[in-house]
Design an enzyme around this catalytic site. Structure first.
Site, PDB file in Angstrom:
ATOM      1  N   GLU A 224      -0.118  -0.693   5.902  1.00  0.00           N
ATOM      2  CA  GLU A 224       0.977  -0.131   6.687  1.00  0.00           C
ATOM      3  C   GLU A 224       0.890   1.382   6.723  1.00  0.00           C
ATOM      4  O   GLU A 224       1.155   1.999   7.745  1.00  0.00           O
ATOM      5  CB  GLU A 224       2.327  -0.557   6.094  1.00  0.00           C
ATOM      6  CG  GLU A 224       3.521  -0.352   7.027  1.00  0.00           C
ATOM      7  CD  GLU A 224       4.147   1.040   6.946  1.00  0.00           C
ATOM      8  OE1 GLU A 224       4.966   1.363   7.824  1.00  0.00           O
ATOM      9  OE2 GLU A 224       3.824   1.805   6.012  1.00  0.00           O
TER      10      GLU A 224
ATOM     11  N   ASP B 255       0.844  -1.192   0.000  1.00  0.00           N
ATOM     12  CA  ASP B 255       0.000   0.000   0.000  1.00  0.00           C
ATOM     13  C   ASP B 255       0.879   1.242   0.000  1.00  0.00           C
ATOM     14  O   ASP B 255       2.002   1.244   0.520  1.00  0.00           O
ATOM     15  CB  ASP B 255      -0.974   0.003   1.178  1.00  0.00           C
ATOM     16  CG  ASP B 255      -0.286   0.054   2.535  1.00  0.00           C
ATOM     17  OD1 ASP B 255       0.753  -0.612   2.685  1.00  0.00           O
ATOM     18  OD2 ASP B 255      -0.797   0.742   3.444  1.00  0.00           O
TER      19      ASP B 255
END
Length: 390
Positions: free
Chosen positions: A140, A76
């Site tokens: 994250e 991500d």
């Protein structure tokens, strides 16, 4: 299908998946294709939590016996912002004048691409006597509730145990290999609300202004340092992040003042010790100012997932340091500076260190990585893998 020994082709494929947190957008599926072709067994657990979106994760493993090396990271990325400000579209992976541009090039699809290419090169030359796994999350850059912390627990429940972990975050500063992370400071946040009584500024006797007390409370937090630091850590520091009364009127005494703060703390403190220190400072000020009558303060601690830690596994640190020296000729600095990362979760399962690309452009417009840096990191990862299983 990209050539799996070429980190640039792998990185371009990953960047072309617009996986803005927490959306997968094909990034994990693309990575799964590469890993499956290399012989990994891949699983894709999905985790959920209240008030959050479901998040896809990936766990890939090769080998059945021997030492177990985990590589951890995330696909991500943060939003690109205004696309008009980018030299090249942030999800195309354009290479120009020795640089590859794209959101996630540095943080941290580049690190993933280098590790995959490095391991592919190792497999071309030798058989590894051990186990390698990749623990990759799509959560994250967001709240980090449905990512690594749950993926670790899920894997442990399936019987997974690791000898050591390498997190591919962009730890290098100026050149690849100048800095590795062997620990991180802890992080905790608080919200202090000073309650008063609203009123007209012309009649202060009818009101209770929260701001004078708020200023004294703030001074108690910042005027005395928490510590002077340690051999491995910077001094702990408290930073004010917001002060607000919610009152735009010039002739109104506000009803309350809210102060937000964050503390980054070293290994001289536990979270509980630090909370007690802050609470004692504030209580002392309050006791000298009406002792609980208007105005008074309330303190709320925000749950934190970031405890301080320090990896003391000399063998792991030396293996990585020697790999860096063999490729670059330089000995890296072992650091604990910077923000938190998912290493804070991994440290509860095995020794963990962090090492990746230079991070000068992470989260910025025109995020990019040099072609040379990608090759250098891939070579270091390859050397590290070989030495780890030697």
């Amino acid at each position: 299908m990209p050539v799996l020994t070429d980190p640039l082709q792998i990185l371009q494929a990953l960047i072309r998946c617009p996986s803005v947190t927490p959306h997968e957008a094909g990034a994990l599926s693309t990575l799964e294709q590469f890993l499956t072709k290399m012989g990994f067994h891949v699983e894709r657990p999905i985790f959920a939590d209240k008030n959050t979106e479901d998040v896809e994760n990936l766990y890939a493993k090769m080998g059945k016996e021997g030492p177990h090396l985990m590589f951890a990271g995330h696909t991500d990325v943060v939003p690109p912002g205004d696309l008009e400000n980018w030299k090249y579209p942030p999800f195309e992976g354009v290479i120009d004048q020795g640089k590859l541009y794209g959101r996630g090039a540095v943080d941290m699809k580049g690190g993933i691409a280098c590790f995959v290419a490095a391991f592919a090169r190792v497999l071309e030359k030798r058989t590894i006597k051990g186990r390698v796994s990749l623990l990759i999350t799509g959560d994250e850059e967001g709240p980090a509730l449905n990512g690594t912390v749950k993926l670790l627990k899920w894997a442990e429940q399936k019987g997974e145990k690791w000898t050591a972990a390498l997190v591919g975050e962009p730890t290098s500063v100026k050149t690849v290999g100048d800095v590795i992370k062997i620990g991180r400071r802890g992080s905790i946040s608080g919200i202090m609300t000073v309650k008063g009584r609203q009123g007209h500024v012309a009649f202060p006797e009818r009101a209770a202004n929260p701001l004078p007390l708020a200023s004294k409370l703030i001074q108690s937090l910042i005027q005395t340092t928490l510590d002077e630091g340690t051999e491995n850590f910077q001094p702990s520091n408290l930073e004010l992040t917001a002060i607000d009364t919610g009152n735009p009127a010039m002739n109104v005494i506000p009803a309350q003042a809210t102060v937000h703060f964050n503390i980054r703390y070293n290994d001289l403190w536990t979270k509980e010790m630090l909370m007690a220190e802050i609470e004692n400072r504030l209580a002392l000020v309050q006791s000298k100012n009406n002792n609980g009558q208007y105005p008074y303060y309330q303190l709320e601690w925000i749950p934190s997932l970031g405890d301080v830690f320090l990896t003391k596994n000399d063998k792991l640190i030396n293996t990585l340091s020697n790999a860096i020296k063999s490729v670059t000729g330089n000995i890296p600095e072992c650091s604990t500076s910077g923000g938190t990362s998912d290493a804070r979760f991994i440290k509860d399962y095995c020794p963990v260190i962090e090492f990746g690309l230079p991070g000068q452009t992470m989260h910025m417009v025109d995020e990019c990585v040099t072609v040379d840096a990608m090759e250098t990191l891939t070579s270091i990862y390859e050397c590290f893998i070989v030495d780890f299983f030697a």
